[in-house]
Design a protein around this motif. Structure first.
Motif, PDB file in Angstrom:
ATOM      1  N   LEU A  49       0.843  -1.193   0.000  1.00 28.25           N
ATOM      2  CA  LEU A  49       0.000   0.000   0.000  1.00 28.25           C
ATOM      3  C   LEU A  49       0.882   1.248   0.000  1.00 28.25           C
ATOM      4  O   LEU A  49       1.934   1.272   0.629  1.00 28.25           O
ATOM      5  CB  LEU A  49      -0.906   0.007   1.233  1.00 28.25           C
ATOM      6  N   PRO A  50       0.449   2.290  -0.675  1.00 27.83           N
ATOM      7  CA  PRO A  50       1.255   3.511  -0.724  1.00 27.83           C
ATOM      8  C   PRO A  50       1.167   4.301   0.578  1.00 27.83           C
ATOM      9  O   PRO A  50       0.292   4.060   1.408  1.00 27.83           O
ATOM     10  CB  PRO A  50       0.627   4.290  -1.883  1.00 27.83           C
ATOM     11  N   SER A  51       2.065   5.238   0.723  1.00 30.59           N
ATOM     12  CA  SER A  51       2.040   6.126   1.883  1.00 30.59           C
ATOM     13  C   SER A  51       0.868   7.092   1.740  1.00 30.59           C
ATOM     14  O   SER A  51       0.328   7.271   0.639  1.00 30.59           O
ATOM     15  CB  SER A  51       3.350   6.898   1.980  1.00 30.59           C
ATOM     16  N   PRO A  52       0.470   7.759   2.832  1.00 30.51           N
ATOM     17  CA  PRO A  52      -0.641   8.704   2.742  1.00 30.51           C
ATOM     18  C   PRO A  52      -0.378   9.819   1.719  1.00 30.51           C
ATOM     19  O   PRO A  52      -1.288  10.279   1.052  1.00 30.51           O
ATOM     20  CB  PRO A  52      -0.730   9.284   4.151  1.00 30.51           C
ATOM     21  N   ALA A  53       0.883  10.221   1.578  1.00 28.99           N
ATOM     22  CA  ALA A  53       1.213  11.305   0.657  1.00 28.99           C
ATOM     23  C   ALA A  53       0.960  10.917  -0.803  1.00 28.99           C
ATOM     24  O   ALA A  53       0.705  11.779  -1.637  1.00 28.99           O
ATOM     25  CB  ALA A  53       2.668  11.710   0.836  1.00 28.99           C
ATOM     26  N   THR A  54       1.025   9.616  -1.095  1.00 24.33           N
ATOM     27  CA  THR A  54       0.852   9.177  -2.487  1.00 24.33           C
ATOM     28  C   THR A  54      -0.358   8.267  -2.671  1.00 24.33           C
ATOM     29  O   THR A  54      -0.464   7.598  -3.686  1.00 24.33           O
ATOM     30  CB  THR A  54       2.113   8.434  -2.966  1.00 24.33           C
ATOM     31  N   CYS A  55      -1.275   8.258  -1.711  1.00 22.20           N
ATOM     32  CA  CYS A  55      -2.392   7.315  -1.773  1.00 22.20           C
ATOM     33  C   CYS A  55      -3.394   7.618  -2.889  1.00 22.20           C
ATOM     34  O   CYS A  55      -4.205   6.771  -3.236  1.00 22.20           O
ATOM     35  CB  CYS A  55      -3.098   7.195  -0.431  1.00 22.20           C
ATOM     36  N   LEU A  56      -3.310   8.781  -3.495  1.00 22.51           N
ATOM     37  CA  LEU A  56      -4.213   9.078  -4.604  1.00 22.51           C
ATOM     38  C   LEU A  56      -3.963   8.178  -5.802  1.00 22.51           C
ATOM     39  O   LEU A  56      -4.831   8.037  -6.656  1.00 22.51           O
ATOM     40  CB  LEU A  56      -4.092  10.550  -5.007  1.00 22.51           C
ATOM     41  N   VAL A  57      -2.800   7.515  -5.848  1.00 22.95           N
ATOM     42  CA  VAL A  57      -2.538   6.590  -6.944  1.00 22.95           C
ATOM     43  C   VAL A  57      -3.529   5.432  -6.916  1.00 22.95           C
ATOM     44  O   VAL A  57      -3.744   4.781  -7.941  1.00 22.95           O
ATOM     45  CB  VAL A  57      -1.084   6.043  -6.938  1.00 22.95           C
ATOM     46  N   LEU A  58      -4.144   5.173  -5.776  1.00 21.43           N
ATOM     47  CA  LEU A  58      -5.133   4.100  -5.684  1.00 21.43           C
ATOM     48  C   LEU A  58      -6.363   4.393  -6.543  1.00 21.43           C
ATOM     49  O   LEU A  58      -7.065   3.471  -6.954  1.00 21.43           O
ATOM     50  CB  LEU A  58      -5.557   3.880  -4.232  1.00 21.43           C
ATOM     51  N   LEU A  59      -6.609   5.657  -6.812  1.00 18.51           N
ATOM     52  CA  LEU A  59      -7.769   6.044  -7.608  1.00 18.51           C
ATOM     53  C   LEU A  59      -7.494   5.989  -9.108  1.00 18.51           C
ATOM     54  O   LEU A  59      -8.425   6.051  -9.908  1.00 18.51           O
ATOM     55  CB  LEU A  59      -8.222   7.454  -7.224  1.00 18.51           C
ATOM     56  N   ASP A  60      -6.224   5.898  -9.482  1.00 19.25           N
ATOM     57  CA  ASP A  60      -5.846   5.857 -10.892  1.00 19.25           C
ATOM     58  C   ASP A  60      -5.891   4.416 -11.384  1.00 19.25           C
ATOM     59  O   ASP A  60      -5.073   3.582 -11.002  1.00 19.25           O
ATOM     60  CB  ASP A  60      -4.447   6.441 -11.080  1.00 19.25           C
ATOM     61  N   ALA A  61      -6.847   4.105 -12.257  1.00 15.35           N
ATOM     62  CA  ALA A  61      -7.038   2.732 -12.743  1.00 15.35           C
ATOM     63  C   ALA A  61      -5.869   2.261 -13.605  1.00 15.35           C
ATOM     64  O   ALA A  61      -5.683   1.063 -13.797  1.00 15.35           O
ATOM     65  CB  ALA A  61      -8.332   2.633 -13.530  1.00 15.35           C
ATOM     66  N   ARG A  62      -5.086   3.196 -14.125  1.00 14.23           N
ATOM     67  CA  ARG A  62      -3.947   2.812 -14.978  1.00 14.23           C
ATOM     68  C   ARG A  62      -2.768   2.284 -14.169  1.00 14.23           C
ATOM     69  O   ARG A  62      -1.912   1.592 -14.693  1.00 14.23           O
ATOM     70  CB  ARG A  62      -3.489   4.007 -15.810  1.00 14.23           C
ATOM     71  N   ILE A  63      -2.736   2.608 -12.891  1.00 12.87           N
ATOM     72  CA  ILE A  63      -1.619   2.186 -12.036  1.00 12.87           C
ATOM     73  C   ILE A  63      -2.054   0.976 -11.215  1.00 12.87           C
ATOM     74  O   ILE A  63      -3.075   1.011 -10.529  1.00 12.87           O
ATOM     75  CB  ILE A  63      -1.183   3.326 -11.097  1.00 12.87           C
ATOM     76  N   SER A  64      -1.286  -0.092 -11.308  1.00 12.89           N
ATOM     77  CA  SER A  64      -1.612  -1.276 -10.507  1.00 12.89           C
ATOM     78  C   SER A  64      -0.572  -1.434  -9.398  1.00 12.89           C
ATOM     79  O   SER A  64       0.614  -1.176  -9.600  1.00 12.89           O
ATOM     80  CB  SER A  64      -1.644  -2.528 -11.381  1.00 12.89           C
ATOM     81  N   LEU A  65      -1.047  -1.840  -8.255  1.00  9.94           N
ATOM     82  CA  LEU A  65      -0.160  -2.065  -7.123  1.00  9.94           C
ATOM     83  C   LEU A  65       0.573  -3.390  -7.302  1.00  9.94           C
ATOM     84  O   LEU A  65       0.034  -4.325  -7.893  1.00  9.94           O
ATOM     85  CB  LEU A  65      -0.955  -2.114  -5.814  1.00  9.94           C
ATOM     86  N   PRO A  66       1.776  -3.475  -6.769  1.00 13.04           N
ATOM     87  CA  PRO A  66       2.470  -4.767  -6.835  1.00 13.04           C
ATOM     88  C   PRO A  66       1.722  -5.819  -6.017  1.00 13.04           C
ATOM     89  O   PRO A  66       0.946  -5.493  -5.119  1.00 13.04           O
ATOM     90  CB  PRO A  66       3.841  -4.487  -6.225  1.00 13.04           C
ATOM     91  N   HIS A  67       1.966  -7.061  -6.334  1.00 14.24           N
ATOM     92  CA  HIS A  67       1.354  -8.175  -5.617  1.00 14.24           C
ATOM     93  C   HIS A  67       1.939  -8.233  -4.205  1.00 14.24           C
ATOM     94  O   HIS A  67       3.128  -8.030  -4.026  1.00 14.24           O
ATOM     95  CB  HIS A  67       1.650  -9.477  -6.375  1.00 14.24           C
ATOM     96  N   PRO A  68       1.130  -8.515  -3.183  1.00 17.43           N
ATOM     97  CA  PRO A  68       1.679  -8.645  -1.827  1.00 17.43           C
ATOM     98  C   PRO A  68       2.728  -9.755  -1.758  1.00 17.43           C
ATOM     99  O   PRO A  68       2.594 -10.789  -2.410  1.00 17.43           O
ATOM    100  CB  PRO A  68       0.462  -9.009  -0.975  1.00 17.43           C
ATOM    101  N   GLU A  69       3.767  -9.526  -0.977  1.00 17.62           N
ATOM    102  CA  GLU A  69       4.810 -10.527  -0.755  1.00 17.62           C
ATOM    103  C   GLU A  69       4.447 -11.307   0.505  1.00 17.62           C
ATOM    104  O   GLU A  69       3.963 -10.724   1.475  1.00 17.62           O
ATOM    105  CB  GLU A  69       6.173  -9.857  -0.558  1.00 17.62           C
ATOM    106  N   ALA A  70       4.696 -12.605   0.512  1.00 15.11           N
ATOM    107  CA  ALA A  70       4.373 -13.433   1.676  1.00 15.11           C
ATOM    108  C   ALA A  70       5.517 -14.392   1.967  1.00 15.11           C
ATOM    109  O   ALA A  70       6.215 -14.837   1.053  1.00 15.11           O
ATOM    110  CB  ALA A  70       3.084 -14.200   1.434  1.00 15.11           C
ATOM    111  N   TRP A  71       5.712 -14.700   3.247  1.00 12.04           N
ATOM    112  CA  TRP A  71       6.706 -15.666   3.691  1.00 12.04           C
ATOM    113  C   TRP A  71       6.285 -16.178   5.060  1.00 12.04           C
ATOM    114  O   TRP A  71       5.278 -15.739   5.609  1.00 12.04           O
ATOM    115  CB  TRP A  71       8.112 -15.052   3.702  1.00 12.04           C
ATOM    116  N   LEU A  72       7.016 -17.111   5.592  1.00 15.20           N
ATOM    117  CA  LEU A  72       6.694 -17.707   6.895  1.00 15.20           C
ATOM    118  C   LEU A  72       7.714 -17.304   7.937  1.00 15.20           C
ATOM    119  O   LEU A  72       8.875 -17.067   7.618  1.00 15.20           O
ATOM    120  CB  LEU A  72       6.677 -19.234   6.795  1.00 15.20           C
TER     121      LEU A  72
END
Length: 168
Positions: free
Chosen positions: A29-52
């Motif tokens: 998730l982006p920082s609050p300063a850049t969270c408006l990118v969530l509204l831009d449909a052209r920009i996709s967030l990276p896939h969450p990383e997972a480990w144990l």
């Protein structure tokens, strides 16, 4: 099988073997300063990383197991890392995986308080049984014991991190 399926299978194996193990996820998730990118449909967030993570009783701390995503040095991008225990409780473990905790807190900004309240809401496991008898009660006791051991491990990790922060 997908990476997530393999992780969950390994997690089930570890827990079946009686080891304390938990799933850790880095939410991109982006920082609050850049969270408006969530509204831009052209920009996709990276896939969450997972480990144990597995609890090491000798060192009395949680240790990442297997391949850990290349996350060190990305303190600005690694703002939200959570661990989920077998009881379903959540814990923010971002500090463990960031090089500069103060930079993470600064990047989180005003969302830190909201994030903490969400994590706190899900920090304690709930043990619901109909009448508190029989197999459910035994299962709940086992879950509580495992949660207590995990909470102790987290507390020891937090104390070590505080000592490390004082040295900085």
């Amino acid at each position: 099988m997908s990476h997530e399926d393999l992780l969950l299978t390994r997690l089930a194996q570890l827990r079946a073997a009686g080891q304390l193990a938990r799933l850790v996820v880095s939410l991109p998730l982006p920082s609050p300063a850049t969270c408006l990118v969530l509204l831009d449909a052209r920009i996709s967030l990276p896939h969450p990383e997972a480990w144990l993570e597995v609890f090491d009783s000798q060192s009395r701390s949680w240790r990442a197991q297997g391949a850990i995503p290349k996350i060190r040095g990305r303190s600005k991008a690694m703002l939200w890392v959570i661990a989920c225990s077998s009881s379903g409780s959540l814990r923010d473990v971002t500090r463990r995986y960031s090089d500069r905790w103060s930079a993470v807190l600064a990047s989180r900004g005003s969302l830190e308080r909201v994030w903490s309240s969400i994590i706190d809401r899900h920090a304690e496991p709930s043990f619901a049984t109909d009448d508190g008898e029989g197999e459910d009660a035994v299962e709940d006791l086992s879950m509580m014991q495992q949660s207590l051991a995990a909470a102790r491990a987290d507390l020891l990790d937090e104390e070590a991190l505080l000592r490390h922060a004082k040295r900085e």
